[in-house]
Scaffold this motif. Structure first.
Motif, PDB file in Angstrom:
ATOM      1  N   SER A  84      -2.794   1.031  10.955  1.00 59.62           N
ATOM      2  CA  SER A  84      -4.734   0.046  10.305  1.00 59.62           C
ATOM      3  C   SER A  84      -3.957   0.130   8.742  1.00 59.62           C
ATOM      4  O   SER A  84      -4.688  -1.201   8.530  1.00 59.62           O
ATOM      5  CB  SER A  84      -6.202   0.670  10.339  1.00 59.62           C
ATOM      6  N   HIS A  85      -3.047  -0.128   8.415  1.00 59.16           N
ATOM      7  CA  HIS A  85      -2.817   0.085   7.188  1.00 59.16           C
ATOM      8  C   HIS A  85      -1.605  -0.969   7.198  1.00 59.16           C
ATOM      9  O   HIS A  85      -0.497  -0.291   8.085  1.00 59.16           O
ATOM     10  CB  HIS A  85      -3.130   0.854   6.034  1.00 59.16           C
ATOM     11  N   LEU A 120       0.960   5.406   0.861  1.00 60.08           N
ATOM     12  CA  LEU A 120       0.446   6.469   1.899  1.00 60.08           C
ATOM     13  C   LEU A 120       0.214   7.534   0.769  1.00 60.08           C
ATOM     14  O   LEU A 120       1.127   7.865   0.683  1.00 60.08           O
ATOM     15  CB  LEU A 120       0.522   6.770   2.960  1.00 60.08           C
ATOM     16  N   VAL A 164      -3.776   4.743   0.303  1.00 60.23           N
ATOM     17  CA  VAL A 164      -4.629   4.585   1.425  1.00 60.23           C
ATOM     18  C   VAL A 164      -4.126   5.997   1.241  1.00 60.23           C
ATOM     19  O   VAL A 164      -3.150   6.467   1.697  1.00 60.23           O
ATOM     20  CB  VAL A 164      -3.878   3.261   2.558  1.00 60.23           C
ATOM     21  N   GLU A 165      -4.995   6.891   2.157  1.00 58.31           N
ATOM     22  CA  GLU A 165      -4.915   8.166   2.468  1.00 58.31           C
ATOM     23  C   GLU A 165      -5.501   8.134   3.490  1.00 58.31           C
ATOM     24  O   GLU A 165      -6.076   7.599   4.558  1.00 58.31           O
ATOM     25  CB  GLU A 165      -6.091   9.094   1.156  1.00 58.31           C
ATOM     26  N   ALA A 166      -4.675   9.374   4.220  1.00 58.65           N
ATOM     27  CA  ALA A 166      -5.096   9.478   6.118  1.00 58.65           C
ATOM     28  C   ALA A 166      -5.405  10.415   5.967  1.00 58.65           C
ATOM     29  O   ALA A 166      -5.630  11.363   5.090  1.00 58.65           O
ATOM     30  CB  ALA A 166      -3.365   9.808   6.701  1.00 58.65           C
ATOM     31  N   LYS A 167      -7.075  10.633   6.987  1.00 54.26           N
ATOM     32  CA  LYS A 167      -7.605  11.691   6.844  1.00 54.26           C
ATOM     33  C   LYS A 167      -7.314  12.329   7.616  1.00 54.26           C
ATOM     34  O   LYS A 167      -7.699  12.328   9.445  1.00 54.26           O
ATOM     35  CB  LYS A 167      -9.157  11.050   6.933  1.00 54.26           C
ATOM     36  N   ALA A 217      -3.057  11.360  12.533  1.00 51.39           N
ATOM     37  CA  ALA A 217      -3.509  11.250  11.363  1.00 51.39           C
ATOM     38  C   ALA A 217      -2.953   9.975  10.398  1.00 51.39           C
ATOM     39  O   ALA A 217      -3.625   8.982  10.294  1.00 51.39           O
ATOM     40  CB  ALA A 217      -4.571  11.827  10.111  1.00 51.39           C
ATOM     41  N   ASP A 275      -5.476  12.957   2.726  1.00 52.06           N
ATOM     42  CA  ASP A 275      -6.327  13.472   1.701  1.00 52.06           C
ATOM     43  C   ASP A 275      -6.661  14.310   1.145  1.00 52.06           C
ATOM     44  O   ASP A 275      -7.312  14.551   0.195  1.00 52.06           O
ATOM     45  CB  ASP A 275      -7.848  13.083   2.515  1.00 52.06           C
ATOM     46  N   GLN A 313       0.722  -1.459   0.058  1.00 52.49           N
ATOM     47  CA  GLN A 313       0.046  -0.234   0.171  1.00 52.49           C
ATOM     48  C   GLN A 313       1.081   1.090   0.178  1.00 52.49           C
ATOM     49  O   GLN A 313       2.116   1.332   0.509  1.00 52.49           O
ATOM     50  CB  GLN A 313      -0.971   0.203   1.211  1.00 52.49           C
ATOM     51  N   ARG A 318      -2.786   6.522  12.550  1.00 57.32           N
ATOM     52  CA  ARG A 318      -3.195   5.562  12.570  1.00 57.32           C
ATOM     53  C   ARG A 318      -3.626   5.200  11.540  1.00 57.32           C
ATOM     54  O   ARG A 318      -3.571   3.497  11.269  1.00 57.32           O
ATOM     55  CB  ARG A 318      -4.564   6.669  12.379  1.00 57.32           C
ATOM     56  N   THR A 319      -3.646   5.973   9.931  1.00 59.93           N
ATOM     57  CA  THR A 319      -3.616   4.571   9.363  1.00 59.93           C
ATOM     58  C   THR A 319      -1.994   4.038   9.102  1.00 59.93           C
ATOM     59  O   THR A 319      -2.302   2.865   8.249  1.00 59.93           O
ATOM     60  CB  THR A 319      -3.526   6.250   8.444  1.00 59.93           C
TER      61      THR A 319
END
Length: 284
Positions: free
Chosen positions: A185-186, A134, A161-164, A178, A137, A132, A181-182
């Motif tokens: 979780s990824h 990173l 995958v985008e960090a929101k 943010a 967003d 993935q 967290r990403t």
């Protein structure tokens, strides 16, 4: 850039504020349309008139005898001189820096590099759980499209995958939270992070983001510094410790349209290239 701004300041101090403005800042940017306030200098830059005159002088010299410049080596010599100046400005060696046409080209070079790694893993069935990429967003859309084209799909297996971050942004700690967290979780293998985002605009805590990526085992990190060169007091690529860093020189650095530098760590130079081949291919 700083020398030009100092010159403007000196002129502005002479002969009163109104006269100083007309001869200083007003004179340098008087070529802009006067019936509107042009605010979008982030896209194309806004070089002072004295800089534009110098650019025109170099263009005239080239046009006077193009063969001498192109075949005689003057053009290459000039490009290498520019390359050396950029390398000095970002605390890198000349062998780590390459001047390219624009940030889309620089992004393509990195995207092809990552896509090739993902493709080889797919071909050899040595698929890694970490496939993935990173992004934030608030990323620049064209960069996401480029990474998607070269790194995702059935031929490459990568995923973006985008960090929101969300909006409004109240503190840099929100960005770091943010991103972490990403990362937690990824399965992030590569990271493509903005230094200064375009829309909305914010200075990202890039050193801390890079440190977080390293902490969570991200293999390679690319910093999109499109708006950084000429705005920030300094860019120190060695200290940042990113694998790749790119920035436009024509936006806030007063360079001609368009000019971009791509920095990479020495470890990546043997495998990094853009798949457009020409006369200089065999010479590297």
């Amino acid at each position: 850039m700083r020398a030009i701004l100092r010159r403007m300041e000196r002129i502005s101090r002479q002969g009163g504020a109104r006269r100083g403005f007309s001869e200083g800042i007003g004179g340098e940017f008087g070529y802009k349309r006067q019936d509107m306030a042009l605010l979008n200098h982030g896209s194309f830059g806004a070089a002072p008139a004295s800089v534009l005159a110098k650019q025109a002088q170099f263009k005239k010299q080239f046009e006077s005898q193009p063969d001498e410049w192109y075949f005689g080596g003057l053009l290459k010599k000039g490009l290498m001189s520019g390359n050396e100046k950029v390398a000095t400005a970002i605390n890198a060696s000349t062998s780590q820096v390459c001047l390219v046409e624009n940030l889309s080209v620089a992004t393509t070079i990195v995207a092809q590099h990552w896509g090739e790694k993902l493709r080889k893993d797919l071909e050899t069935s040595s698929l890694s759980e970490r496939n993935q990429i990173l992004m934030l967003d608030w990323k620049y859309g064209a960069c996401k499209h480029c990474l998607a084209a070269y790194c995702t799909g059935p031929l490459h297996s990568g995923k973006i995958v985008e960090a929101k971050i969300g909006f409004p942004l109240l503190s840099q700690s929100e960005v770091l939270e943010a991103v972490e967290r990403t990362l937690k979780s990824h399965k992030i293998r590569f990271a493509f992070i903005d230094h200064i985002t375009s829309q909305p605009t914010a200075l990202m805590p890039i050193r801390q983001i890079i440190a977080l990526c390293r902490q969570y085992g991200v293999e390679e990190i690319c910093v999109d510094g499109a708006h950084a060169f000429g705005i920030l007091d300094s860019i120190d690529c060695k200290q940042l410790d990113a694998d790749f860093y790119m920035s436009n020189c024509h936006k806030w650095g007063f360079a001609p349209h368009s000019a971009t530098f791509l920095y990479c760590k020495h470890i990546h130079t043997p495998t990094l290239c853009i798949h457009i081949y020409m006369h200089t291919y065999i010479s590297g």
